[in-house]
Scaffold this motif. Structure first.
Motif, PDB file in Angstrom:
ATOM      1  N   VAL A 156      54.032  44.687  39.680  1.00 36.73           N
ATOM      2  CA  VAL A 156      53.044  44.018  40.530  1.00 36.73           C
ATOM      3  C   VAL A 156      52.146  45.104  41.117  1.00 36.73           C
ATOM      4  CG1 VAL A 156      52.699  42.611  42.606  1.00 36.73           C
ATOM      5  CG2 VAL A 156      54.623  42.126  41.054  1.00 36.73           C
ATOM      6  N   VAL A 179      49.344  37.009  42.187  1.00 32.45           N
ATOM      7  CA  VAL A 179      50.275  37.522  41.173  1.00 32.45           C
ATOM      8  C   VAL A 179      51.654  36.861  41.357  1.00 32.45           C
ATOM      9  CG1 VAL A 179      51.438  39.588  40.272  1.00 32.45           C
ATOM     10  CG2 VAL A 179      49.029  39.723  40.986  1.00 32.45           C
ATOM     11  N   ARG A 207      46.184  49.005  41.109  1.00 24.87           N
ATOM     12  CA  ARG A 207      45.546  49.498  39.878  1.00 24.87           C
ATOM     13  C   ARG A 207      44.114  49.896  40.236  1.00 24.87           C
ATOM     14  NH1 ARG A 207      45.485  45.215  34.967  1.00 24.87           N
ATOM     15  NH2 ARG A 207      43.915  44.328  36.344  1.00 24.87           N
TER      16      ARG A 207
HETATM   17  C1  WQD Z   1      45.148  39.967  37.203  1.00 20.29           C
HETATM   18  C2  WQD Z   1      45.903  40.356  38.466  1.00 20.29           C
HETATM   19  C3  WQD Z   1      46.161  42.728  38.733  1.00 20.29           C
HETATM   20  C4  WQD Z   1      48.744  43.367  35.288  1.00 20.29           C
HETATM   21  C5  WQD Z   1      40.642  41.478  33.445  1.00 20.29           C
HETATM   22  C6  WQD Z   1      39.354  42.218  33.246  1.00 20.29           C
HETATM   23  C7  WQD Z   1      38.194  41.269  33.322  1.00 20.29           C
HETATM   24  C8  WQD Z   1      38.392  40.077  32.378  1.00 20.29           C
HETATM   25  C9  WQD Z   1      39.747  39.456  32.508  1.00 20.29           C
HETATM   26  C10 WQD Z   1      37.236  40.473  30.329  1.00 20.29           C
HETATM   27  C11 WQD Z   1      45.292  41.549  39.197  1.00 20.29           C
HETATM   28  C12 WQD Z   1      47.500  42.063  38.565  1.00 20.29           C
HETATM   29  C13 WQD Z   1      47.943  42.822  36.264  1.00 20.29           C
HETATM   30  C14 WQD Z   1      50.057  43.792  35.649  1.00 20.29           C
HETATM   31  C15 WQD Z   1      49.637  43.072  37.904  1.00 20.29           C
HETATM   32  N1  WQD Z   1      38.303  40.482  31.004  1.00 20.29           N
HETATM   33  N2  WQD Z   1      48.377  42.684  37.553  1.00 20.29           N
HETATM   34  N3  WQD Z   1      50.445  43.620  36.946  1.00 20.29           N
HETATM   35  O1  WQD Z   1      41.923  42.462  36.125  1.00 20.29           O
HETATM   36  O2  WQD Z   1      41.429  40.087  36.888  1.00 20.29           O
HETATM   37  O3  WQD Z   1      40.615  40.847  34.714  1.00 20.29           O
HETATM   38  O4  WQD Z   1      40.767  40.459  32.436  1.00 20.29           O
HETATM   39  O5  WQD Z   1      36.134  40.253  30.693  1.00 20.29           O
HETATM   40  O6  WQD Z   1      37.048  41.977  33.027  1.00 20.29           O
HETATM   41  O7  WQD Z   1      39.235  43.200  34.261  1.00 20.29           O
HETATM   42  O8  WQD Z   1      43.013  40.457  34.968  1.00 20.29           O
HETATM   43  O9  WQD Z   1      45.274  39.929  34.139  1.00 20.29           O
HETATM   44  O10 WQD Z   1      44.530  42.353  34.246  1.00 20.29           O
HETATM   45  O11 WQD Z   1      44.986  41.113  36.370  1.00 20.29           O
HETATM   46  O12 WQD Z   1      50.042  42.947  39.065  1.00 20.29           O
HETATM   47  O13 WQD Z   1      50.819  44.282  34.823  1.00 20.29           O
HETATM   48  O14 WQD Z   1      47.228  40.763  38.100  1.00 20.29           O
HETATM   49  O15 WQD Z   1      46.249  43.768  39.680  1.00 20.29           O
HETATM   50  O16 WQD Z   1      45.471  41.324  40.574  1.00 20.29           O
HETATM   51  P1  WQD Z   1      41.743  41.053  35.787  1.00 20.29           P
HETATM   52  P2  WQD Z   1      44.499  40.988  34.836  1.00 20.29           P
END
Ligand code: WQD
Ligand code: NAD
Length: 337
Positions: free
Chosen positions: A216, A268, A291
């Motif tokens: 997370v 999350v 991140r």
């Molecule tokens: C979601 C939440 C993370 C992984 C990305 C791109 C965006 C779009 C969609 C293309 C965040 C948290 C994540 C993990 C975690 N793509 N997380 N552990 O960052 O909103 O969007 O994909 O256009 O441009 O940036 O999506 O699924 O990576 O993250 O806690 O292992 O989950 O910090 O809060 P994001 P995500």
């Protein structure tokens, strides 16, 4: 009506192709298979009982694109092809500019040459940067924090300039929020190579025991439970938004921009708990550092798409997690044998 789908073997495109074929459209795919496999195309053919014309071609290859336009008599284009990993784009920005930007310019040039001026473009909520308020509306200021996002914003600008130069173009820019889930058959879904970057594909691999625990990324954001909040949207709802956009383009609207999201934000921890219900087991997690580049909260105001396209997302978070888990447990190795 014949639709050229660039990047048509990929995750969102495969679900869109299925809905296009079921709605009676003909589909022609151009994909270089850099992040996908022919197997997704075969599965869509099997699910629909329809044939797809598939070309293993890079959109940077102008001569091959020309030949496809010559042969297929395309009416409209849905442009999914692109590289999409935010972290990789920071390490290899030129790859992203060449592939996403130059690829789009080549595609637009060929479309212009063949007088095909109807385009749906896959943009992203990433163009809102860290939004000053939520829910995010289409008229809010745009900014980006990484090269991937910059390619999306630059392409949006190119499309605006193109339309200003020639108002006979019809262009729908769709800003997707966070697509997740899979077709309910469990036959097609998201198949990231290597360790997933995105939350739900990662959670799915923990659920089937391939990865040990969920990381997370920070629980100290200014949100009710401290974790990041996003607008997760079922990929089938997203796919159906493309059908509505194609229908809109036949009315000659000019250039239109829509958010495609549900309007609901989940944290999350919300995702982990809903996924636990879907797979009927506890999912281990650990809280790690934030991140870099992440924002606290983003979710859409999707009312414009509802008013102008008659589209809204229908599938809830439980269905998103159930369909994701069905695909992941049926095909733990994705499309590879
Ligand atoms: C979601 C939440 C993370 C992984 C990305 C791109 C965006 C779009 C969609 C293309 C965040 C948290 C994540 C993990 C975690 N793509 N997380 N552990 O960052 O909103 O969007 O994909 O256009 O441009 O940036 O999506 O699924 O990576 O993250 O806690 O292992 O989950 O910090 O809060 P994001 P995500
Ligand atoms: P994906 O990687 O599954 O699909 C992209 C497809 O494009 C792949 O099949 C890949 O092989 C192909 N491709 C890439 N470069 C190409 C080139 N030069 N020539 C021909 N084919 C090429 O990704 P996806 O998640 O289905 O995303 C589709 C589109 O939606 C992308 O443009 C992405 O940036 C955008 N988008 C995705 C998300 C998301 O979270 N998945 C969110 C917002 C926007």
């Amino acid at each position: 009506m014949k639709i050229l789908v660039t990047g048509g073997a990929g995750y969102i495109a495969s679900h869109t192709n299925l809905e296009l074929l079921n709605a009676g459209y003909d589909v022609v795919i151009v994909d270089n298979l850099s992040n996908s496999s022919m197997e997704s195309v075969k599965r869509v053919e099997k699910l629909t009982g329809r044939k797809i014309a598939f070309y293993e071609v890079d959109i940077l290859d102008k001569e091959s694109l020309r030949q496809i336009f010559e042969k297929e008599k395309i009416d409209s284009v849905i442009h999914f092809a692109g590289l999409k990993a935010v972290g990789e784009s920071c390490l290899k920005p030129l790859n992203y500019f060449r592939n996403n930007l130059s690829g789009t310019i080549v595609l637009l040039e060929v479309m212009q040459e063949f007088a095909v001026k109807s385009l749906v473009f896959s943009s992203s909520a990433t163009v809102y940067g860290d939004p000053a308020k939520v829910p995010v509306t289409e008229d809010m200021p745009l900014s980006v924090t990484n090269p991937y996002g910059r390619t999306k914003l630059m392409i949006e600008d190119i499309l605006q300039d193109l339309y200003r130069s020639d108002a006979t173009w019809n262009i729908a820019i769709l800003r997707y929020f966070n697509p997740i889930g899979a077709h309910e058959s469990g036959e097609i879904g998201e198949d990231p190579s290597g360790i997933p970057n995105n939350l739900v594909p990662y959670v799915a691999k923990v659920a089937i025991g391939e990865l040990e625990k969920i990381n997370v990324n920070g629980d100290d954001y200014d949100t009710p439970d401290g974790t990041g909040i996003r607008d997760y949207i079922h990929v089938v709802d997203l796919a159906l938004g493309h059908i509505k956009a194609i229908e809109k383009l036949t009315d000659h609207p000019g250039l239109v921009i829509y958010n495609l999201g549900t309007g609901i934000g989940y944290s999350v921890f919300d995702i982990i708990h809903n996924y636990e219900k879907a797979c009927n087991k506890k999912l281990p997690y650990t809280v790690v550092a934030r991140r870099p580049g992440d924002i606290a909260v983003s979710y859409a105001d999707a009312s414009k798409a509802y008013q102008e396209l008659g589209w809204k997302a229908e599938r809830g978070i439980d269905k998103m997690c159930e369909d994701s888990y069905r695909w992941q447990s049926k095909y733990p190795k994705g499309y590879s044998k």
